[in-house]
Design a protein around this motif. Structure first.
Motif, PDB file in Angstrom:
ATOM      1  N   SER A   1       0.824  -1.211   0.000  1.00 57.37           N
ATOM      2  CA  SER A   1       0.000   0.000   0.000  1.00 57.37           C
ATOM      3  C   SER A   1       0.858   1.260   0.000  1.00 57.37           C
ATOM      4  CB  SER A   1      -0.953  -0.013   1.196  1.00 57.37           C
ATOM      5  OG  SER A   1      -0.229  -0.314   2.357  1.00 57.37           O
TER       6      SER A   1
ATOM      7  N   ASP B   1       9.790  -8.194  -6.069  1.00 52.70           N
ATOM      8  CA  ASP B   1       9.362  -9.506  -5.584  1.00 52.70           C
ATOM      9  C   ASP B   1       8.023  -9.931  -6.180  1.00 52.70           C
ATOM     10  OD1 ASP B   1       7.895  -7.580  -4.241  1.00 52.70           O
ATOM     11  OD2 ASP B   1       8.617  -8.093  -2.253  1.00 52.70           O
TER      12      ASP B   1
ATOM     13  N   TYR C   1       1.596  -9.508  -7.690  1.00 50.47           N
ATOM     14  CA  TYR C   1       2.259  -8.204  -7.759  1.00 50.47           C
ATOM     15  C   TYR C   1       2.322  -7.710  -9.206  1.00 50.47           C
ATOM     16  CZ  TYR C   1       3.570  -8.444  -2.824  1.00 50.47           C
ATOM     17  OH  TYR C   1       3.542  -8.473  -1.447  1.00 50.47           O
TER      18      TYR C   1
ATOM     19  N   GLY D   1       9.256  -0.136   0.314  1.00 49.89           N
ATOM     20  CA  GLY D   1       8.446  -0.007   1.523  1.00 49.89           C
ATOM     21  C   GLY D   1       9.199  -0.745   2.622  1.00 49.89           C
ATOM     22  N   ILE D   2       8.581  -0.894   3.765  1.00 53.79           N
ATOM     23  CA  ILE D   2       9.223  -1.654   4.856  1.00 53.79           C
ATOM     24  C   ILE D   2       8.144  -2.426   5.601  1.00 53.79           C
ATOM     25  CG2 ILE D   2       9.101   0.341   6.448  1.00 53.79           C
ATOM     26  CD1 ILE D   2      11.793  -0.630   7.661  1.00 53.79           C
ATOM     27  N   GLY D   3       8.463  -3.650   5.973  1.00 60.45           N
ATOM     28  CA  GLY D   3       7.522  -4.442   6.766  1.00 60.45           C
ATOM     29  C   GLY D   3       7.620  -4.043   8.232  1.00 60.45           C
TER      30      GLY D   3
ATOM     31  N   HIS E   1      11.413  -5.928   7.299  1.00 59.18           N
ATOM     32  CA  HIS E   1      11.792  -6.566   6.034  1.00 59.18           C
ATOM     33  C   HIS E   1      11.696  -5.584   4.875  1.00 59.18           C
ATOM     34  CE1 HIS E   1       7.378  -7.818   5.458  1.00 59.18           C
ATOM     35  NE2 HIS E   1       7.668  -7.357   4.264  1.00 59.18           N
TER      36      HIS E   1
ATOM     37  N   PHE F   1      10.991  -9.099   0.189  1.00 59.80           N
ATOM     38  CA  PHE F   1      10.508 -10.150   1.097  1.00 59.80           C
ATOM     39  C   PHE F   1      11.696 -10.726   1.869  1.00 59.80           C
ATOM     40  CE2 PHE F   1       6.297 -10.912  -1.143  1.00 59.80           C
ATOM     41  CZ  PHE F   1       5.526 -10.644  -0.025  1.00 59.80           C
TER      42      PHE F   1
ATOM     43  N   THR G   1       4.363 -11.632   8.336  1.00 53.90           N
ATOM     44  CA  THR G   1       4.172 -11.089   6.984  1.00 53.90           C
ATOM     45  C   THR G   1       2.900 -11.651   6.359  1.00 53.90           C
ATOM     46  OG1 THR G   1       6.541 -10.790   6.737  1.00 53.90           O
ATOM     47  CG2 THR G   1       5.276 -10.890   4.712  1.00 53.90           C
TER      48      THR G   1
HETATM   49  N1  LIG Z   1       6.788  -7.527  -0.214  1.00 55.65           N
HETATM   50  C1  LIG Z   1       6.063  -6.399   0.293  1.00 55.65           C
HETATM   51  C2  LIG Z   1       7.051  -5.321   0.665  1.00 55.65           C
HETATM   52  O1  LIG Z   1       7.733  -4.894  -0.496  1.00 55.65           O
HETATM   53  C3  LIG Z   1       6.321  -4.163   1.322  1.00 55.65           C
HETATM   54  O2  LIG Z   1       7.235  -3.135   1.608  1.00 55.65           O
HETATM   55  C4  LIG Z   1       5.648  -4.632   2.586  1.00 55.65           C
HETATM   56  C5  LIG Z   1       4.901  -3.517   3.299  1.00 55.65           C
HETATM   57  O3  LIG Z   1       3.644  -3.333   2.722  1.00 55.65           O
HETATM   58  P1  LIG Z   1       2.732  -2.083   2.918  1.00 55.65           P
HETATM   59  O4  LIG Z   1       3.329  -0.994   2.096  1.00 55.65           O
HETATM   60  O5  LIG Z   1       1.387  -2.491   2.387  1.00 55.65           O
HETATM   61  O6  LIG Z   1       2.727  -1.754   4.365  1.00 55.65           O
HETATM   62  O7  LIG Z   1       4.718  -5.650   2.225  1.00 55.65           O
HETATM   63  C6  LIG Z   1       5.165  -6.758   1.466  1.00 55.65           C
HETATM   64  O8  LIG Z   1       5.739  -7.670   2.314  1.00 55.65           O
END
Ligand SMILES: N[C@@H]1[C@@H](O)[C@H](O)[C@@H](COP(=O)(O)O)O[C@@H]1O
Length: 237
Positions: A37, A62, A75, A124-126, A130, A133, A153
């Motif tokens: 998102s 990914d 994706y 982005g960041i988890g 992370h 992935f 995740t």
């Molecule tokens: N593989 C994707 C990442 O690339 C992304 O950064 C993360 C965060 O997602 P969001 O931006 O929805 O918080 O989700 C997934 O795991």
């Protein structure tokens, strides 16, 4: 690391789009792209801009294993819907999670990354730190590889699926070393649930336990965070 604090995701998208525009003006031809998102407001800004990527290449981070590009949860589908339909690139690469020979797909992707030097990589960041992935514990020397997703995740990504059992358990991802080959990295985070990961990435130890901390070893990183994601940064370690 340059840290830009914005009011919200909409302002973050504008700031990120400005960076894309500057890179294009400076001659960037290869863009590393991400899903989730977080990049949505950035892609929205790109779609509404007059930026032209028709002589550029995109390489995505990914893809899930076991779902095809026509599946709305893939994706590949996400990228088509949110960016490529409006802003086509000359070449767009996303790992093929349906490849019969996954090892062959992994070496194809590694070759691709070697052949095309990414000028700007968006990330982005988890919540567990992370990127792509690359889950906690992934080697900083990793190249493209297949991963078993962690429970956290899978839970976080289940919001995009009608049933948590439909969330794929495996994915193909560019590795941490592959990501860090990019000349400029732009990491974006919004919301309180990212505050802890952002604080650890910036103030914590550089450690494989927090994959995003590898970015502290990179010389050209920009971080865009909204006030909520920046809220943990008041704590100086
Ligand atoms: N593989 C994707 C990442 O690339 C992304 O950064 C993360 C965060 O997602 P969001 O931006 O929805 O918080 O989700 C997934 O795991």
């Amino acid at each position: 690391m340059r840290i830009i604090v914005v009011a919200n995701a909409s302002e973050g998208g504008k700031a990120a789009a400005q960076i894309f525009s500057q890179e294009l003006q400076n001659g960037a031809k290869v863009f590393g792209l991400a899903t989730g998102s977080t990049p949505l407001s950035t892609y929205q800004e790109l779609c509404n801009s007059n930026m032209d990527f028709s002589d550029c290449t995109s390489i995505n981070l990914d893809e899930y294993v076991g779902i095809s590009a026509s599946n709305p949860q893939s994706y590949a589908y996400f990228m088509h819907q949110n960016l490529f339909a409006a802003k086509p690139f000359a070449h767009s690469f996303i790992p093929n999670g349906m490849a019969k020979d996954i090892e062959e797909e992994i070496s194809r992707y590694n070759h691709l990354i070697d052949e095309n030097n990414v000028d700007l990589q968006i990330l982005g960041i988890g919540q567990n730190g992370h990127i792509g992935f690359n889950e906690p514990g992934t080697s900083f020397d990793s190249l493209t590889h297949k991963v078993a997703l962690t429970e956290s995740t899978i839970n976080a990504n289940s919001r995009f699926f009608s049933d948590i059992n439909d969330v794929p358990k495996e994915a193909l991802t560019m590795g941490l070393k592959s990501i860090c080959k990019a000349k400029h990295i732009l990491l974006i985070a919004y919301g309180k649930n990212k505050a802890d990961a952002i604080d650890k990435m910036i103030n914590g130890p550089v450690s494989e336990e927090l994959p995003a901390s590898i970015l502290r070893n990179h010389s050209n990183v920009t971080v865009i965070v909204d006030e909520e994601a920046a809220s943990g940064l008041k704590t100086v370690r």
